[in-house]
Design a protein around this motif. Structure first.
Motif: not given
Lengths: 376, 109
Positions: B26-27, B42-45, B47-49, B51
């Protein structure tokens, strides 16, 4: 602070933040949450410690400042993954029954509590306490297993209408196996961490709460039971034991078990003596009466009752060991109502003696005495 | 211009391109995107992508344990992912060329 503890502290905060994020995804299935957040801790930790991303500062311990609120972070994660925004209530299909409604409400409450507690949990002293408490978790796993054991044996004793001999401590192979089995199960559940099953989480929470509430009572009962076993029988048993009571010594002079009121003294020739002071071998006055003249005595051969008075010595002290005691018939005394003293109306006199003359003693023969000592 | 909105449309192909070069967690993917110039990602974006691409079958994943902390979830590209990347690469070039032409024309006037 060393780099290692620094890193550990960061991991603690990261774990708290990740938990808060997962709390925001609680309307998803456990597998979906897993899928979305697996490896999240590693990513968060690396992002935090990446000097290129942001300069190290106080945000290191305030993850909400660095990553934004857990709610927003979770929403971004969810949107990027192509999932619907968080539902206010559980989506249809995951159960519309009362049980699921209650479970969902419980989950939402738990999630709200987690979110509310997240900033508090991020504070170092609170983190420290939580870390210490977590270290004690294995002890709790054993304790709660014991609580379940006590509950099970309690139900068994009600079922069989028999007071359980193993209510708190197992005494048989079966009891030991039950307790050991419960401990193993509890430890395994504890080691597995948060259960993924929809029903398991609330069930475990209820069980933990039950054990926590019942623990003080169980410990108290177990203590009483074990104390009863070690010492006194739990039920009262009456045992007849002879008790020897020592009656307090009574003053006075007794002859043949009978209290004596007066003494009459005779000399060697058998003649009566008067005004004889009698002491014991320790120099104490020998008294026959202790009533100080207040009590009436029946005398042998005399119809009326008599009361006795004391003699007075040279120093003016009353003497009750001067025999024969002198007295007067009871009706010859007057009681002063105010002072409570009893005074004789006339002169005190000696009561009738048992006999006018006692048998004379045989005088020792000086010659035979000498002969006895002279003879070897 | 708000590049966040632009990013949303191209994040999939950007992530695919980064992972196609080398497997990443991820990171790591976030860092490489930022190094490539997408500073606002965005980090969460991301990670979500990752997944979502994995769920759609474009990526493979594997977990690598770490000695000093939590495990890392690595992503790699597979054949389906490469095909998807190729198609999107073409789409992007066509789109980018059209946009460039459009903007350059506007610039000349």
């Amino acid at each position: 602070m060393t780099a290692v503890t620094d890193h550990a502290l960061v991991l603690d905060h990261v774990a708290a933040y990740a938990t808060a994020v997962r709390g925001q995804l609680d309307d998803l299935g456990p597998e979906q949450v897993d899928d979305l957040t697996d490896g999240l801790e590693a990513d968060l930790a690396e992002a935090l410690e990446d000097p290129a991303a942001a300069p190290a500062g106080d945000h290191l311990l305030d993850l909400a400042r660095r990553f934004g609120p857990a709610e927003v972070y979770a929403a971004e994660l969810r949107a990027a993954a192509g999932l619907a925004p968080r539902a206010g209530r559980a989506p249809a299909g995951r159960g519309t029954g009362v049980v699921h409604g209650v479970l969902d409400a419980g989950r939402r409450t738990a999630a709200a509590a987690r979110d509310a507690a997240a900033p508090l949990l991020a504070r170092p002293p609170v983190r420290w306490v939580v870390t210490q408490a977590r270290a004690l978790a294995p002890l709790w796993w054993v304790v709660r297993a014991w609580c379940v054991y006590v509950i099970v044996t309690g139900i068994a004793s009600i079922w069989y209408h028999a007071p359980g001999a193993e209510r708190y401590v197992p005494r048989s192979v079966g009891g030991v196996l039950l307790l050991v089995g419960l401990v193993v199960l509890s430890v395994r559940i504890g080691q597995a961490g948060r259960p993924r099953d929809v029903l398991a989480t609330p069930a475990l929470a209820v069980l933990n709460l039950l054990a926590l509430v019942a623990l003080p009572t169980f410990v108290g009962d177990a203590h009483a039971e074990l104390a009863g076993r070690a010492g006194a029988s739990p039920s009262t048993v009456y045992v007849e034991t002879p008790v020897y009571v020592t009656t307090p010594p009574e003053d006075g002079v007794r002859v043949d078990g009978m209290l004596v009121s007066n003494l009459f003294v005779y000399d060697a020739e058998g003649n009566p003596l008067s005004d004889v002071q009698i002491f014991d071998d320790r120099g104490r006055q020998v008294r026959t009466t202790y009533d100080d003249g207040m009590q009436d005595w029946a005398l042998p051969g005399v119809d009326e009752l008599w009361a006795f008075g004391a003699r007075t010595d040279a120093d003016g002290r009353a003497r009750w060991n001067v025999y024969p005691l002198r007295g007067a018939p009871a009706d010859a005394w007057t009681l002063d109502q105010e002072t409570g003293e009893r005074t004789a109306d006339g002169e005190l006199r000696t009561p009738p003696a048992p006999f006018a003359k006692a048998p004379a003693l045989v005088a020792p023969d000086p010659t035979s005495d000498q002969a006895a000592t002279a003879t070897p | 211009m708000d590049t966040t909105q632009l990013l949303k449309g191209v994040l999939d192909v950007a992530v695919l391109a980064v992972v196609a070069r080398e497997d990443g967690y991820g990171y790591d993917v976030v860092r490489r995107l930022r190094a490539g110039g997408l500073d606002d990602v965005g980090e969460a974006s991301v990670y979500g992508t990752l997944r979502r691409l994995y769920a759609s079958g474009a990526l493979t994943t594997y977990v690598v344990p770490s000695d000093e902390g939590p495990h890392r979830k690595y992503y790699g590209i597979n054949a389906q992912g490469r095909a998807m990347l190729e198609a999107q690469r073409k789409d992007w070039h066509a789109f980018a060329t059209a946009m460039t032409d459009l903007l350059d024309e506007g610039d000349l006037r």
